[in-house]
Design an enzyme around this catalytic site. Structure first.
Site, PDB file in Angstrom:
ATOM      1  N   ASN A  54       0.818  -1.214   0.000  1.00 51.49           N
ATOM      2  CA  ASN A  54       0.000   0.000   0.000  1.00 51.49           C
ATOM      3  C   ASN A  54       0.859   1.274   0.000  1.00 51.49           C
ATOM      4  OD1 ASN A  54      -2.333   1.419  -0.082  1.00 51.49           O
ATOM      5  ND2 ASN A  54      -3.025   0.868   1.975  1.00 51.49           N
ATOM      6  N   HIS A  57     -14.255  -4.835  11.289  1.00 48.14           N
ATOM      7  CA  HIS A  57     -13.847  -3.474  11.668  1.00 48.14           C
ATOM      8  C   HIS A  57     -15.069  -2.636  11.989  1.00 48.14           C
ATOM      9  CE1 HIS A  57      -9.574  -3.076   9.774  1.00 48.14           C
ATOM     10  NE2 HIS A  57      -9.753  -4.256  10.295  1.00 48.14           N
ATOM     11  N   GLU A  59      -3.274  -4.262  19.411  1.00 49.95           N
ATOM     12  CA  GLU A  59      -2.393  -4.470  18.252  1.00 49.95           C
ATOM     13  C   GLU A  59      -1.399  -3.326  18.067  1.00 49.95           C
ATOM     14  OE1 GLU A  59      -4.613  -4.883  14.671  1.00 49.95           O
ATOM     15  OE2 GLU A  59      -2.882  -4.517  13.400  1.00 49.95           O
ATOM     16  N   GLU A  66       1.969  -7.028  11.158  1.00 46.82           N
ATOM     17  CA  GLU A  66       1.476  -6.801   9.787  1.00 46.82           C
ATOM     18  C   GLU A  66       2.526  -6.122   8.927  1.00 46.82           C
ATOM     19  OE1 GLU A  66      -1.970  -4.297  10.755  1.00 46.82           O
ATOM     20  OE2 GLU A  66      -1.024  -2.726   9.608  1.00 46.82           O
ATOM     21  N   GLU A 100      -8.154 -11.321  10.096  1.00 46.78           N
ATOM     22  CA  GLU A 100      -8.755 -10.003   9.873  1.00 46.78           C
ATOM     23  C   GLU A 100      -9.558 -10.034   8.586  1.00 46.78           C
ATOM     24  OE1 GLU A 100      -5.963  -6.780   9.720  1.00 46.78           O
ATOM     25  OE2 GLU A 100      -7.512  -5.262   9.564  1.00 46.78           O
ATOM     26  N   ASP A 119      -6.555  -1.545  17.580  1.00 46.67           N
ATOM     27  CA  ASP A 119      -5.278  -1.328  16.892  1.00 46.67           C
ATOM     28  C   ASP A 119      -4.696   0.012  17.322  1.00 46.67           C
ATOM     29  OD1 ASP A 119      -4.290  -1.669  13.354  1.00 46.67           O
ATOM     30  OD2 ASP A 119      -3.139  -1.254  15.183  1.00 46.67           O
ATOM     31  N   TRP A 175       2.373   6.957  12.031  1.00 44.10           N
ATOM     32  CA  TRP A 175       0.944   6.989  11.636  1.00 44.10           C
ATOM     33  C   TRP A 175       0.278   5.675  12.000  1.00 44.10           C
ATOM     34  CZ3 TRP A 175      -1.421   3.816   7.800  1.00 44.10           C
ATOM     35  CH2 TRP A 175      -2.792   4.101   7.634  1.00 44.10           C
ATOM     36  N   HIS A 231      -1.797   1.016  16.432  1.00 39.25           N
ATOM     37  CA  HIS A 231      -1.163   1.450  15.169  1.00 39.25           C
ATOM     38  C   HIS A 231       0.168   2.130  15.400  1.00 39.25           C
ATOM     39  CE1 HIS A 231      -1.494   2.452  10.817  1.00 39.25           C
ATOM     40  NE2 HIS A 231      -2.312   1.419  10.849  1.00 39.25           N
ATOM     41  N   TYR A 267      -6.454   7.438  12.667  1.00 38.85           N
ATOM     42  CA  TYR A 267      -6.384   6.177  11.949  1.00 38.85           C
ATOM     43  C   TYR A 267      -7.655   5.359  12.147  1.00 38.85           C
ATOM     44  CZ  TYR A 267      -6.098   1.309  11.250  1.00 38.85           C
ATOM     45  OH  TYR A 267      -6.427   0.050  10.846  1.00 38.85           O
ATOM     46  N   ARG A 276     -13.180  -5.494  15.902  1.00 38.26           N
ATOM     47  CA  ARG A 276     -12.210  -4.462  16.259  1.00 38.26           C
ATOM     48  C   ARG A 276     -12.939  -3.140  16.373  1.00 38.26           C
ATOM     49  NH1 ARG A 276      -7.446  -2.030  12.394  1.00 38.26           N
ATOM     50  NH2 ARG A 276      -9.133  -0.573  11.877  1.00 38.26           N
ATOM     51  N   ARG A 319       0.993 -11.312  13.248  1.00 39.04           N
ATOM     52  CA  ARG A 319       0.088 -10.756  12.231  1.00 39.04           C
ATOM     53  C   ARG A 319       0.643 -10.858  10.816  1.00 39.04           C
ATOM     54  NH1 ARG A 319      -4.303  -8.635  11.792  1.00 39.04           N
ATOM     55  NH2 ARG A 319      -3.896  -6.431  11.452  1.00 39.04           N
ATOM     56  N   ASP A 325      -6.169  -3.448   1.592  1.00 39.20           N
ATOM     57  CA  ASP A 325      -5.001  -3.300   0.732  1.00 39.20           C
ATOM     58  C   ASP A 325      -4.266  -4.616   0.537  1.00 39.20           C
ATOM     59  OD1 ASP A 325      -4.674  -1.907   3.478  1.00 39.20           O
ATOM     60  OD2 ASP A 325      -2.662  -2.678   3.080  1.00 39.20           O
ATOM     61  N   HIS A 377      -3.028 -10.219   9.076  1.00 41.86           N
ATOM     62  CA  HIS A 377      -3.533  -8.948   8.561  1.00 41.86           C
ATOM     63  C   HIS A 377      -4.446  -9.237   7.376  1.00 41.86           C
ATOM     64  CE1 HIS A 377      -2.149  -4.892   6.593  1.00 41.86           C
ATOM     65  NE2 HIS A 377      -3.224  -4.699   7.312  1.00 41.86           N
TER      66      HIS A 377
HETATM   67  C1  CS2 Z   1      -4.348  -1.758   9.872  1.00 46.15           C
HETATM   68  C2  CS2 Z   1      -4.292  -1.556   8.395  1.00 46.15           C
HETATM   69  O1  CS2 Z   1      -5.866  -3.491   9.393  1.00 46.15           O
HETATM   70  C3  CS2 Z   1      -5.004  -3.080  10.196  1.00 46.15           C
HETATM   71  O2  CS2 Z   1      -4.673  -3.660  11.235  1.00 46.15           O
HETATM   72  O3  CS2 Z   1      -3.135  -1.637  10.527  1.00 46.15           O
HETATM   73  O4  CS2 Z   1      -5.479  -0.974   8.005  1.00 46.15           O
HETATM   74  C4  CS2 Z   1      -3.149  -0.699   7.898  1.00 46.15           C
HETATM   75  O5  CS2 Z   1      -3.308   0.622   8.360  1.00 46.15           O
HETATM   76  C5  CS2 Z   1      -3.143  -0.723   6.395  1.00 46.15           C
HETATM   77  O6  CS2 Z   1      -3.108  -2.057   5.980  1.00 46.15           O
HETATM   78  C6  CS2 Z   1      -1.956   0.028   5.846  1.00 46.15           C
HETATM   79  O7  CS2 Z   1      -1.914  -0.127   4.455  1.00 46.15           O
HETATM   80 MG    MG Z   2      -2.993  -2.939  12.136  1.00 42.71          MG
END
Ligand code: CS2
Ligand code: MG
Length: 403
Positions: free
Chosen positions: A37, A122, A236, A262, A339, A210, A403, A212, A159, A147, A283, A316, A312
């Site tokens: 991504n 999600h 996460e 991930e 996920e 998450d 991020w 992140h 995020y 989640r 992940r 994407d 993950h």
């Molecule tokens: C995230 C993702 O799904 C997750 O756990 O961390 O959405 C992540 O932000 C994206 O895959 C980044 O491309």
């Molecule tokens: Mg994640």
């Protein structure tokens, strides 16, 4: 059998995907996902300009030798671009081998270990109430694991929270959009979110969150401790995981389960985390961690330390990755959760597939191979559109933050 042709297909049916298709002299084809991504063209070029010339004429049955050739032969080992390219080749080769055997891929890995694959969905919202509603909607749809991510009062863009009303897609701009961040606001808000969510859903539903990569180890320890009353399934990416030993500090302070990986692309990224049992779920994915061949090695190491998989599965990662992942999940003995961020119908139309979702569970198909293909004519109607993941800045002084 010989590989006679290979193509890299870059398309954008709502978001960019990079797909590798291999052809053989016996008419069998194989497909692999190489989507990274925000850096898609780097992997497309790595495949087109450096890998494909070495593949033509090779025997596609030699999956392991080709993996070792692409890994050791590159000299410059590891990294997300290299390992995503190797993953796409590896996934396509496993697809071909399963097709030539006339078997669904999971049968080649060791057969079925479970009737279905538990998914987590999600639920996102701009505030606590909206997020609770979304969690309840997922619960009513049959999800056993959900989640929850919400907006944080005082922050404009966070995020995981869609501001368009459509499905959340992080790669949202032709140049990186800028999000704002304030750890103190987040640490005060998140326990309130999960107090409300747990009260609404009851004790049965697994709740995930998450972070992140945004906290220091001590901040992550604080958050993990503050979430313990709500019994999370996992927290996460609590802190950036380049420094694997940082997780020792988190572990000392909280029993909230941890999930990481991930962004990992090889077993070396998670060796210490697994061997010291600093995490509970790994992940890593078929697409970013070197394909089925390498992901099996990671899962087997994890099994020695009772770490479970939790691959993950954001949008994407293409439907090709989801297909291969579900065969892997169907076999892997130390499975945890998968996920599942549903792709749009537009995205799915480009990737004919036999996997399905039903009442909180995912099921791979019985078609020989991994059960996913690409409709190249339809893909050609969706040319690549440059898109970046956002960057994050601290609200008070603008310094760059994860991020
Ligand atoms: C995230 C993702 O799904 C997750 O756990 O961390 O959405 C992540 O932000 C994206 O895959 C980044 O491309
Ligand atoms: Mg994640």
């Amino acid at each position: 059998m010989k590989i006679t042709a290979a193509r890299v297909i870059v398309c954008c049916p709502g978001r960019n995907f990079v797909t590798l298709k291999l052809e053989t002299d016996q008419g069998l084809t194989g497909v692999g996902d190489a989507t990274l991504n925000g850096r898609e063209l780097a992997v497309a070029s790595y495949l087109q300009d450096h890998v494909i010339p070495c593949l033509i004429g090779r025997d596609p049955q030699q999956i392991e030798d080709i993996w070792q050739y692409l890994y050791k032969g590159a000299y410059w080992r590891r990294g997300p671009v290299t390992m995503s390219a190797i993953a796409a080749v590896d996934t396509a080769l496993w697809d071909i081998k399963a097709k030539s055997a006339g078997l669904p891929l999971y049968q080649l890995l060791g057969g079925r270990s479970r009737t279905g694959v538990m998914a987590y969905g999600h639920a996102t919202g701009r505030d606590i109430d909206e997020t609770v509603d979304e969690v309840l909607r997922h619960q009513h749809a049959g999800y056993r694991a959900i989640r929850a991510q919400s907006g944080v009062p005082g922050l404009v863009k966070v995020y995981g929270v869609s501001t368009t009303g459509r499905m959340y897609e992080p790669a949202d701009n032709t140049l990186p959009s800028e999000h704002d961040w304030d750890t103190a606001l987040y640490l005060r808000h998140t326990p309130r979110l999960f107090e409300a969510v747990r009260l609404a859903v009851g004790d049965e539903t697994h709740l995930l969150h998450d972070v992140h990569h945004r906290l220091t180890p001590l901040e992550a320890a604080q958050l993990g401790k503050s979430l313990e009353p709500y019994g999370l399934f996992w927290m996460e990416d609590p802190t950036p995981a380049e420094n694997q030993e940082a997780f020792r500090l988190i572990r000392q302070h909280t029993t909230t389960p941890l999930a990481v990986g991930e962004v990992f692309n090889s077993i070396w990224d998670c060796k210490q985390l697994i061997e010291e049992q600093l995490i509970d779920y790994i992940r890593t994915t078929v697409t970013h961690a070197g394909g089925i061949t390498h992901l099996r090695r990671i899962a087997d190491l994890a099994a020695l330390y009772q770490v479970r998989t939790g691959s993950h599965g954001a949008t994407d990662l293409s439907p090709v990755c989801m297909g291969a992942a579900l065969h892997f999940d169907t076999w892997v003995p130390n499975f945890g959760v998968q996920e599942y961020m549903p792709h749009s119908q537009e995205m799915l139309s480009v990737f004919p597939h036999d996997w399905r979702f039903d009442n909180g569970m995912l099921y791979c198909g019985e078609t020989p191979g991994h059960g996913v293909d690409i409709d190249e004519r339809l893909a050609a109607r969706y040319p690549y559109q440059r898109a970046y993941l956002p960057v994050n800045r601290l609200r008070h002084d603008g310094s760059l933050h994860s991020w």
